[in-house]
Design an enzyme around this catalytic site. Structure first.
Site, short mmCIF file in Angstrom:
data_model
loop_
_atom_site.label_atom_id
_atom_site.label_comp_id
_atom_site.label_asym_id
_atom_site.label_seq_id
_atom_site.Cartn_x
_atom_site.Cartn_y
_atom_site.Cartn_z
N HIS A 44 6.50 -6.53 -17.51
CA HIS A 44 7.32 -7.73 -17.79
C HIS A 44 8.18 -7.51 -19.04
O HIS A 44 9.40 -7.69 -19.01
CB HIS A 44 6.38 -8.93 -17.99
CG HIS A 44 7.07 -10.22 -18.29
ND1 HIS A 44 7.25 -11.21 -17.35
CD2 HIS A 44 7.64 -10.70 -19.43
CE1 HIS A 44 7.90 -12.23 -17.89
NE2 HIS A 44 8.16 -11.95 -19.17
N GLU A 45 7.53 -7.10 -20.13
CA GLU A 45 8.28 -6.90 -21.38
C GLU A 45 9.26 -5.74 -21.25
O GLU A 45 10.35 -5.76 -21.83
CB GLU A 45 7.32 -6.67 -22.56
CG GLU A 45 6.40 -7.85 -22.87
CD GLU A 45 7.13 -9.19 -23.02
OE1 GLU A 45 8.32 -9.19 -23.41
OE2 GLU A 45 6.52 -10.23 -22.72
N HIS A 92 12.45 -7.02 -19.79
CA HIS A 92 13.32 -7.58 -20.84
C HIS A 92 14.02 -6.44 -21.60
O HIS A 92 15.20 -6.52 -21.93
CB HIS A 92 12.49 -8.38 -21.85
CG HIS A 92 12.10 -9.76 -21.40
ND1 HIS A 92 13.01 -10.66 -20.88
CD2 HIS A 92 10.91 -10.41 -21.42
CE1 HIS A 92 12.37 -11.80 -20.59
NE2 HIS A 92 11.11 -11.67 -20.91
N HIS A 119 16.96 -5.04 -19.86
CA HIS A 119 18.08 -5.98 -19.97
C HIS A 119 18.82 -5.74 -21.28
O HIS A 119 20.06 -5.79 -21.34
CB HIS A 119 17.51 -7.42 -19.93
CG HIS A 119 18.50 -8.47 -19.55
ND1 HIS A 119 18.19 -9.81 -19.53
CD2 HIS A 119 19.81 -8.40 -19.18
CE1 HIS A 119 19.25 -10.50 -19.16
NE2 HIS A 119 20.24 -9.67 -18.94
#
Length: 675
Positions: free
Chosen positions: A467-468, A471, A474
Site C-alpha cells: 500500500h505505502e 503511494h 505515485h
C-alpha cells in the site's frame, strides 16, 4: 546562511542529514520565510501587467526553500523525534500558520491573481496551467480573500481557535491512551495470546520495574489482546477503556471540544458563503457535494447490510456453540472472528509469516514495479541517512536515467510514531528545462529481526508495505511542471487509488511467486495457502464494510448540517449509528471524542474516501485482471494517465482516460463477495 537554506552539495542534492543540528532549524525557518516573503513582494511590486508567467507561475515556484526545510523537519519529527524537536515544532508551527495567512489574505497579491483569473478564457493555457490557475485562485477565494475586512478578522480568529482546539483534542486522546494500563500478574490471564505480544508486554513491565505483563491501548498491544486473549472479562476491560478515551468527564474530556470544533467549522463555512462545512470541503473533491456522498454511502449500505447481518448471525451462533455465549458484545467480535476464520480456512499469521521475509517482500514489490513500469531499484551506500536503519535506493528507468531517490525506514524505535506512511523530502517539478526528480520515503513499523530470525511479516503487514509502496510510486513517477500539482498532490478521495490498487498483487499467485519463499527452506508458498489467502480476503467483508460506512455516516452527521442543536454527543451518535448497528450499545463509550481522523487529522467530511477509493481500485484492477496482471499496455496507461499526472487535471478525466469509462461499484462488490 544556514546549511538548510543553501543548495545541498550532495549526491543528487539529497538532504545532508548527518550535518543538520537541531539548533539549525529555527534560524533556517526564519530565513526561508523571509526569503519566501521577498519572492511574494517581487510578484506584487512588479510594475508590468499581471500575466500567467509573472504572477501564477512565479507564485507556484516561490517558497521552494521553505518547502524543502519544512519537509525535512516535519518528516523527522514523525520518524526521529525528541523533546527538543517537539519544542521546535511548537515554535515553528505558529510562524508557518501566520505566514500562510499573510499570503492568503494579502489583498494586493490576490488582486493580481484575480486579474489573471478574470481573463482565463483568452490566455490559451494548457490543461496543467489551467488547473494551476484555478487552484491558486481558489486557494485564496476559499480562504476568505474575497471577504470584507471585518469578516477576514472573524475568519482569522476562527482558524486560530480551530488550530488550538484540534491540537488540544489530539493531546487529550494521547493522554487518555497513555493513562490506561492493564497490569497482569497471573500467567493464566495470558491464555491465547501470541508469543510476541506476551514478550512485548513483559519487556514493558520490566522497563517500569514491575512484575508480570503490561498491556496498553496502543495498537500493537491492544489489537492482539482483543483478537486472541481468552479471558473475556479482561477483553471487556480493555475494550471499554479504549472506547471511553476522552469521554470520562475528567481534565482530558473532549466532549466540549468536539461540539466547539463542529460549530466553528460550520460558522467558518457560513462566513465563506457555504451551506455547511461538508459543502465547503467537498467542492474540491471528486464527490463534489454531501448529497452525492450520502447517496454513495447509503447505496453501499443497502448492498452490505444483508451480508453483514448474515455474517453477524453466523458469528453469534459460532460463539454460542463454542463457549455458550448468549449475546455477542463488542469485545467478542475480533476474538470469535479470528477463531471462526481459523476454523474455516486453517489460516493464521504464524503459518504465513515464514513465507514473508521483509527483504524478500520488498524485492518482490521492486520486481513488480519493474515488470509494470520498467523501473529498477539499486541500493546506494553514499546517500546520507537520518538513522542507521534507513536504506536508500536509486530508482532508474530503462534508459538508465534517474527517476527518484527512495528511502525506506521499517522498524519501530523511540521517537518514531506508530503506523505506516509515505512522504517526500523533495518534490518533482520542471524548471528552466531541468526535470528535478523527487526524493520519496516509506516509513513503517514492522517487527525487528532478532538473533535467530529475520523480520517476518504478517499478511496484513505485506499488504501495508505494498500500500505505502503504491503511494511511493505515485510520488516517484511524477512528471509535472509545478511542484504543487506533482505526485500525491491530488484530490483527497483520489490519493488512495495508487496505494490501494497495489495491494491487489499480494493476492495473485503470479505475483506471490516472485517473493513468497520460506526463510529457512526457500520453498515457495504452497498454492493451497495462496488459495486460502484469496478465499479469506472477503471473510466478513459485509461487517467490515458496515463498520467503515458507520464512520463515514457519523462524519457526515457532524459536518453535513448545522450542528448548533447537538447538545449530547452520546445521544447524537446513537442516532447516527442506528442504520449500521450490529452489537449492543456500550453506555460508557463514545466514538467522536477519540475520532482523530476527523477532529484532528484532515478527514473531516472525507472519511467516505476510503470506500470511494476502493471502488476506483477494484474497478481499475479488474482491467488488469482482464488483460493480465503484468500487461504492459494497461500498466503504461495507468502510469501515463494516473501515476505521472499528479493533480494536473480533474481525477475523473484522468481515470476515464485510463479506463475508458467511469468506475462502477460492481467490481468492489464482487471482490467483497457482496454481489
Amino acid at each position: 546562511m544556514s546549511i538548510l537554506t543553501q543548495y545541498f552539495n550532495t549526491k543528487y542534492n539529497t538532504a545532508p542529514f548527518s550535518q543538520i543540528k537541531n539548533e539549525d532549524y529555527l534560524p533556517a525557518f526564519q530565513e526561508a520565510i523571509a526569503l519566501a516573503k521577498a519572492e511574494i513582494d517581487t510578484i506584487i511590486n512588479n510594475k508590468n501587467k499581471a500575466t500567467f508567467e509573472n504572477t501564477i507561475e512565479a507564485l507556484a515556484f516561490s517558497g521552494n526553500t521553505l518547502d524543502r526545510i519544512s519537509s525535512i523537519f516535519f518528516n523527522l519529527n514523525s520518524a526521529e523525534t525528541s523533546d527538543e524537536m517537539q519544542k521546535i515544532a511548537q515554535e515553528v508551527s505558529p510562524l508557518l500558520s501566520e505566514f500562510g495567512n499573510d499570503i492568503r489574505l494579502n489583498a494586493a497579491l490576490f488582486a493580481k491573481i484575480k486579474a489573471v483569473y478574470d481573463q482565463k478564457e483568452t490566455l490559451n493555457l494548457n490543461p496543467e496551467q489551467t488547473t494551476l490557475l484555478d487552484k491558486k485562485y481558489k486557494s485564496f477565494s476559499r480562504n476568505g480573500a474575497n471577504l470584507s475586512d471585518d469578516k477576514k478578522t472573524i475568519l482569522r480568529d476562527i482558524d486560530k481557535e480551530l488550530a488550538t482546539l484540534s491540537l488540544q483534542f489530539g493531546e487529550n486522546v494521547l493522554a487518555e491512551t497513555q493513562a490506561f494500563q492493564l497490569h497482569i500478574t497471573n500467567q493464566k490471564d495470558l491464555a491465547g495470546l501470541p508469543e510476541g505480544t506476551i514478550e512485548a508486554a513483559r519487556s514493558l513491565a520490566k522497563s517500569q520495574e514491575k512484575e508480570g505483563w503490561i498491556f496498553t491501548l496502543d495498537h500493537p498491544s491492544y489489537v492482539p489482546f482483543l483478537t486472541y486473549a481468552e479471558n473475556r472479562e479482561l477483553r471487556k476491560k480493555m475494550a471499554i477503556a479504549f472506547g471511553a478515551r476522552a469521554f470520562q468527564k475528567n481534565q482530558f474530556d473532549n466532549q466540549e471540544i468536539v461540539l466547539k470544533i463542529a460549530k466553528l467549522r460550520f460558522d467558518r463555512a457560513q462566513v465563506l458563503g457555504y451551506k455547511t462545512h461538508s459543502h465547503f470541503v467537498l467542492e474540491e473533491r471528486m464527490a463534489e457535494n454531501p448529497e452525492k456522498v450520502i447517496f454513495f454511502l447509503e447505496e453501499l449500505l443497502a448492498k452490505a447490510k444483508p451480508a453483514a447481518q448474515k455474517e453477524f448471525a453466523e458469528l453469534t451462533a459460532f460463539a454460542k456453540q463454542l463457549d455458550g455465549i448468549e449475546q455477542l458484545e463488542k469485545w467478542d467480535g475480533a476474538y470469535y472472528s479470528e477463531k471462526l476464520k481459523q476454523q474455516l480456512f486453517q489460516l493464521d499469521d504464524e503459518t504465513l509469516k515464514p513465507y514473508f521475509q521483509l527483504e524478500k517482500v520488498l524485492d518482490g514489490a521492486f520486481t513488480i514495479a519493474q515488470k509494470l513500469y520498467g523501473i529498477k531499484f539499486e541500493e546506494q551506500f553514499e546517500i546520507d541517512k537520518y538513522h542507521e536503519e534507513v536504506k536508500t535506493y536509486e530508482v532508474k528507468d530503462e534508459a538508465d536515467q534517474l527517476v527518484a531517490i527512495f528511502y525506506v525506514d521499517f522498524f519501530p524505535r523511540k521517537g518514531k510514531r506508530n503506523g505506516a506512511w509515505m512522504t517526500s523530502f523533495k518534490s518533482q517539478y520542471i524548471k528552466d528545462e531541468s526535470n528535478e526528480r523527487p526524493h520519496i520515503s516509506n516509513v513503517c513499523n514492522f517487527t525487528k529481526p532478532t538473533e535467530t530470525k529475520p523480520s517476518l511479516l504478517t499478511f496484513n503487514e505485506v499488504t501495508t508495505l505494498f500500500h505505502e509502496f503504491g503511494h511511493a510510486l505515485h510520488g516517484m513517477l511524477a512528471n509535472t511542471t509545478y511542484p504543487s500539482l506533482s505526485g500525491t498532490n491530488v484530490y483527497w478521495d483520489f490519493v488512495e487509488l495508487p496505494s490501494q490498487i497495489m495491494e491487489n498483487w499480494c493476492y495473485e499467485a503470479e505475483a506471490l511467486a516472485l517473493f513468497a519463499y520460506h526463510y529457512q527452506t526457500d520453498e515457495m508458498i504452497p498454492m493451497e495457502l495462496v488459495e486460502k489467502i484469496k478465499e479469506s480476503a472477503s471473510f466478513q467483508e459485509g461487517m467490515a464494510t458496515m463498520r467503515q460506512l458507520s464512520f463515514g455516516l457519523l462524519d457526515m452527521g457532524w459536518h453535513g448540517q448545522d450542528p448548533s442543536n447537538i447538545k449530547d454527543i452520546k445521544a447524537f451518535e446513537t442516532k447516527q449509528f442506528l442504520a449500521t448497528q450490529l452489537y449492543p450499545e456500550v453506555e460508557e463509550n463514545a466514538m467522536s471524542t477519540a475520532f482523530s481522523h476527523i477532529f484532528q487529522g484532515g478527514y473531516s467530511s472525507g472519511y467516505y474516501s476510503y470506500k470511494w477509493a476502493e471502488v476506483l481500485d477494484a474497478d481499475a484492477f479488474a482491467y488488469f485482471q482482464e488483460k493480465g496482471i503484468f500487461n504492459k499496455e494497461v500498466a503504461s496507461k495507468f502510469k501515463e494517465n494516473v501515476l505521472s499526472k499528479g493533480g494536473t487535471e480533474h481525477p475523473m478525466i484522468l481515470y476515464k482516460r485510463f479506463r475508458g469509462q467511469e468506475p462502477k461499484p460492481d467490481a468492489l462488490l464482487k471482490r467483497a463477495g457482496l454481489l
